[in-house]
Design a protein around this motif. Structure first.
Motif, PDB file in Angstrom:
ATOM      1  N   ASP A 127      15.459 -16.409  13.427  1.00  0.00           N
ATOM      2  CA  ASP A 127      15.793 -17.641  12.714  1.00  0.00           C
ATOM      3  C   ASP A 127      14.592 -18.572  12.682  1.00  0.00           C
ATOM      4  O   ASP A 127      14.268 -19.176  11.649  1.00  0.00           O
ATOM      5  CB  ASP A 127      16.980 -18.319  13.399  1.00  0.00           C
ATOM      6  CG  ASP A 127      17.414 -19.575  12.658  1.00  0.00           C
ATOM      7  OD1 ASP A 127      17.644 -19.511  11.434  1.00  0.00           O
ATOM      8  OD2 ASP A 127      17.518 -20.631  13.300  1.00  0.00           O
ATOM      9  N   ARG A 128      13.889 -18.663  13.795  1.00  0.00           N
ATOM     10  CA  ARG A 128      12.732 -19.567  13.877  1.00  0.00           C
ATOM     11  C   ARG A 128      11.592 -19.129  12.964  1.00  0.00           C
ATOM     12  O   ARG A 128      10.858 -19.975  12.455  1.00  0.00           O
ATOM     13  CB  ARG A 128      12.242 -19.660  15.327  1.00  0.00           C
ATOM     14  CG  ARG A 128      11.168 -20.697  15.549  1.00  0.00           C
ATOM     15  CD  ARG A 128      10.899 -20.913  17.015  1.00  0.00           C
ATOM     16  NE  ARG A 128      11.896 -21.745  17.639  1.00  0.00           N
ATOM     17  CZ  ARG A 128      11.867 -23.083  17.620  1.00  0.00           C
ATOM     18  NH1 ARG A 128      10.907 -23.718  16.987  1.00  0.00           N
ATOM     19  NH2 ARG A 128      12.809 -23.774  18.231  1.00  0.00           N
ATOM     20  N   VAL A 129      11.444 -17.826  12.751  1.00  0.00           N
ATOM     21  CA  VAL A 129      10.361 -17.362  11.866  1.00  0.00           C
ATOM     22  C   VAL A 129      10.828 -17.187  10.416  1.00  0.00           C
ATOM     23  O   VAL A 129      10.091 -16.668   9.582  1.00  0.00           O
ATOM     24  CB  VAL A 129       9.724 -16.049  12.380  1.00  0.00           C
ATOM     25  CG1 VAL A 129       9.152 -16.239  13.775  1.00  0.00           C
ATOM     26  CG2 VAL A 129      10.703 -14.877  12.324  1.00  0.00           C
ATOM     27  N   GLY A 130      12.073 -17.605  10.130  1.00  0.00           N
ATOM     28  CA  GLY A 130      12.539 -17.606   8.755  1.00  0.00           C
ATOM     29  C   GLY A 130      13.147 -16.320   8.262  1.00  0.00           C
ATOM     30  O   GLY A 130      13.185 -16.069   7.052  1.00  0.00           O
ATOM     31  N   LEU A 131      13.683 -15.496   9.172  1.00  0.00           N
ATOM     32  CA  LEU A 131      14.237 -14.200   8.775  1.00  0.00           C
ATOM     33  C   LEU A 131      15.688 -14.022   9.213  1.00  0.00           C
ATOM     34  O   LEU A 131      16.142 -12.894   9.415  1.00  0.00           O
ATOM     35  CB  LEU A 131      13.383 -13.065   9.360  1.00  0.00           C
ATOM     36  CG  LEU A 131      11.960 -12.934   8.826  1.00  0.00           C
ATOM     37  CD1 LEU A 131      11.232 -11.820   9.561  1.00  0.00           C
ATOM     38  CD2 LEU A 131      11.961 -12.653   7.323  1.00  0.00           C
ATOM     39  N   SER A 132      16.424 -15.106   9.328  1.00  0.00           N
ATOM     40  CA  SER A 132      17.796 -15.008   9.850  1.00  0.00           C
ATOM     41  C   SER A 132      18.695 -14.152   8.978  1.00  0.00           C
ATOM     42  O   SER A 132      19.647 -13.546   9.471  1.00  0.00           O
ATOM     43  CB  SER A 132      18.399 -16.403  10.013  1.00  0.00           C
ATOM     44  OG  SER A 132      18.387 -17.104   8.770  1.00  0.00           O
ATOM     45  N   GLY A 133      18.407 -14.053   7.700  1.00  0.00           N
ATOM     46  CA  GLY A 133      19.250 -13.264   6.818  1.00  0.00           C
ATOM     47  C   GLY A 133      18.833 -11.823   6.676  1.00  0.00           C
ATOM     48  O   GLY A 133      19.430 -11.075   5.875  1.00  0.00           O
ATOM     49  N   LEU A 187       4.639 -22.796  15.733  1.00  0.00           N
ATOM     50  CA  LEU A 187       5.103 -22.258  17.005  1.00  0.00           C
ATOM     51  C   LEU A 187       4.275 -22.794  18.170  1.00  0.00           C
ATOM     52  O   LEU A 187       4.802 -23.089  19.246  1.00  0.00           O
ATOM     53  CB  LEU A 187       5.050 -20.731  16.977  1.00  0.00           C
ATOM     54  CG  LEU A 187       6.030 -20.052  16.011  1.00  0.00           C
ATOM     55  CD1 LEU A 187       5.687 -18.573  15.853  1.00  0.00           C
ATOM     56  CD2 LEU A 187       7.471 -20.214  16.493  1.00  0.00           C
ATOM     57  N   ASN A 188       2.988 -22.909  17.950  1.00  0.00           N
ATOM     58  CA  ASN A 188       2.107 -23.481  18.967  1.00  0.00           C
ATOM     59  C   ASN A 188       2.490 -24.923  19.282  1.00  0.00           C
ATOM     60  O   ASN A 188       2.577 -25.326  20.449  1.00  0.00           O
ATOM     61  CB  ASN A 188       0.657 -23.388  18.486  1.00  0.00           C
ATOM     62  CG  ASN A 188      -0.302 -24.163  19.359  1.00  0.00           C
ATOM     63  OD1 ASN A 188      -0.782 -25.216  18.962  1.00  0.00           O
ATOM     64  ND2 ASN A 188      -0.593 -23.672  20.545  1.00  0.00           N
ATOM     65  N   GLU A 189       2.751 -25.693  18.233  1.00  0.00           N
ATOM     66  CA  GLU A 189       3.017 -27.124  18.424  1.00  0.00           C
ATOM     67  C   GLU A 189       4.422 -27.404  18.936  1.00  0.00           C
ATOM     68  O   GLU A 189       4.624 -28.317  19.734  1.00  0.00           O
ATOM     69  CB  GLU A 189       2.773 -27.866  17.113  1.00  0.00           C
ATOM     70  CG  GLU A 189       1.295 -27.877  16.702  1.00  0.00           C
ATOM     71  CD  GLU A 189       1.053 -28.557  15.378  1.00  0.00           C
ATOM     72  OE1 GLU A 189       2.043 -28.812  14.642  1.00  0.00           O
ATOM     73  OE2 GLU A 189      -0.127 -28.843  15.062  1.00  0.00           O
ATOM     74  N   THR A 190       5.405 -26.622  18.486  1.00  0.00           N
ATOM     75  CA  THR A 190       6.788 -26.905  18.872  1.00  0.00           C
ATOM     76  C   THR A 190       7.214 -26.203  20.158  1.00  0.00           C
ATOM     77  O   THR A 190       8.025 -26.733  20.916  1.00  0.00           O
ATOM     78  CB  THR A 190       7.764 -26.511  17.739  1.00  0.00           C
ATOM     79  OG1 THR A 190       7.621 -25.117  17.450  1.00  0.00           O
ATOM     80  CG2 THR A 190       7.485 -27.335  16.486  1.00  0.00           C
ATOM     81  N   LEU A 191       6.679 -25.016  20.412  1.00  0.00           N
ATOM     82  CA  LEU A 191       7.075 -24.249  21.595  1.00  0.00           C
ATOM     83  C   LEU A 191       5.997 -24.216  22.671  1.00  0.00           C
ATOM     84  O   LEU A 191       6.240 -23.722  23.768  1.00  0.00           O
ATOM     85  CB  LEU A 191       7.438 -22.810  21.201  1.00  0.00           C
ATOM     86  CG  LEU A 191       8.608 -22.634  20.228  1.00  0.00           C
ATOM     87  CD1 LEU A 191       8.850 -21.150  19.974  1.00  0.00           C
ATOM     88  CD2 LEU A 191       9.871 -23.296  20.764  1.00  0.00           C
ATOM     89  N   GLY A 192       4.791 -24.701  22.331  1.00  0.00           N
ATOM     90  CA  GLY A 192       3.706 -24.681  23.309  1.00  0.00           C
ATOM     91  C   GLY A 192       3.165 -23.295  23.587  1.00  0.00           C
ATOM     92  O   GLY A 192       2.603 -23.043  24.666  1.00  0.00           O
TER      93      GLY A 192
END
Length: 238
Positions: A127-133, A187-192
């Motif tokens: 979902d986070r990488v835009g592939l939830s479907g 991902l770097n900025e939001t998840l560190g």
């Protein structure tokens, strides 16, 4: 978090040693996004293999998350890679007969994580990488950019200390390259997440926060053409 100290490496060419790396010394702090920039033959692939514990250096040390990996046995290194290191590959390295979800789950299978927890973690990352479907599709049904997004999700599923991305945009067109780098930055900025991106492309390198440049097996000052965007314009107009 990642410390490379006085690292040198040589290969035997017949009976004569050929030095590939000489006196490499740098640190990557937790949460950094760093480019390891170099042309073909610069030694960057050898350095990546050493940092990933796939080869032993001739001299020097490599510490990841406090572990001095060049002193580990092969068995200990295999376990360490599964728990502390994530990989993103140029050619994605997805298993064709597994679904997108199953590809992302696979590292957790080796860790003995139960199916329900694996599925939840994989779903969250997809979902986070835009592939939830697209979780139940197969790699062959996806575009190159989508396959790389699966590879990125898989690299994060074990919550590694560092992710090594080996030419992650090398097989992508310019538009998709920008989208993938945008995703890594997010991902770097939001998840560190700590990323070390190995690349020969200046345009990719300058999107990161810091550049470590190799030339002929030695560290050099980064080429001004690859200066990170975050530094451009500091102290005056861009």
């Amino acid at each position: 978090m990642l410390a490379v100290q006085q690292l040198s490496h040589s290969f035997l060419n017949g009976t004569e040693p050929t030095q590939v790396l000489a006196g490499i010394d740098f640190r990557v702090e937790r949460g950094e996004m760093v480019a390891l920039l170099g042309s073909s033959g610069s030694g960057k692939s050898t350095l990546l293999n050493l940092m990933a514990g796939l080869m032993k250096p001739t001299e020097g040390s490599i510490r990841i998350d406090g572990h001095q990996i060049e002193r580990m046995s092969e068995n200990a290194l295999a376990v360490f890679r599964r728990t502390h290191i994530g990989f993103i590959f140029q050619s994605y390295e997805l298993i064709p007969h597994l679904t997108v979800r199953e590809n992302v789950e696979l590292p957790l299978v080796f860790q003995g994580v139960k199916a329900k927890a694996r599925r939840a973690r994989a779903g969250e990352l997809l979902d986070r990488v835009g592939l939830s479907g697209k979780t139940e599709m197969f790699p062959s049904q996806l575009s190159g950019g989508q396959q790389q997004r699966v590879s990125i999700a898989r690299s994060l599923v074990t919550e590694p200390a560092v992710v090594f991305a080996d030419e992650p945009t090398g097989n992508l067109d310019t538009k998709t390259e920008a989208e993938i780098i945008d995703l890594l930055i997010e991902l770097n900025e939001t998840l560190g997440i700590t990323f070390v991106i190995v690349t020969h492309e200046h345009e990719v390198a300058r999107r990161t926060k810091r550049i470590i440049q190799l030339r002929d097996g030695k560290l050099v000052e980064p080429d001004p053409a690859a200066e990170p965007e975050t530094r451009r314009g500091e102290g005056g107009s861009p």
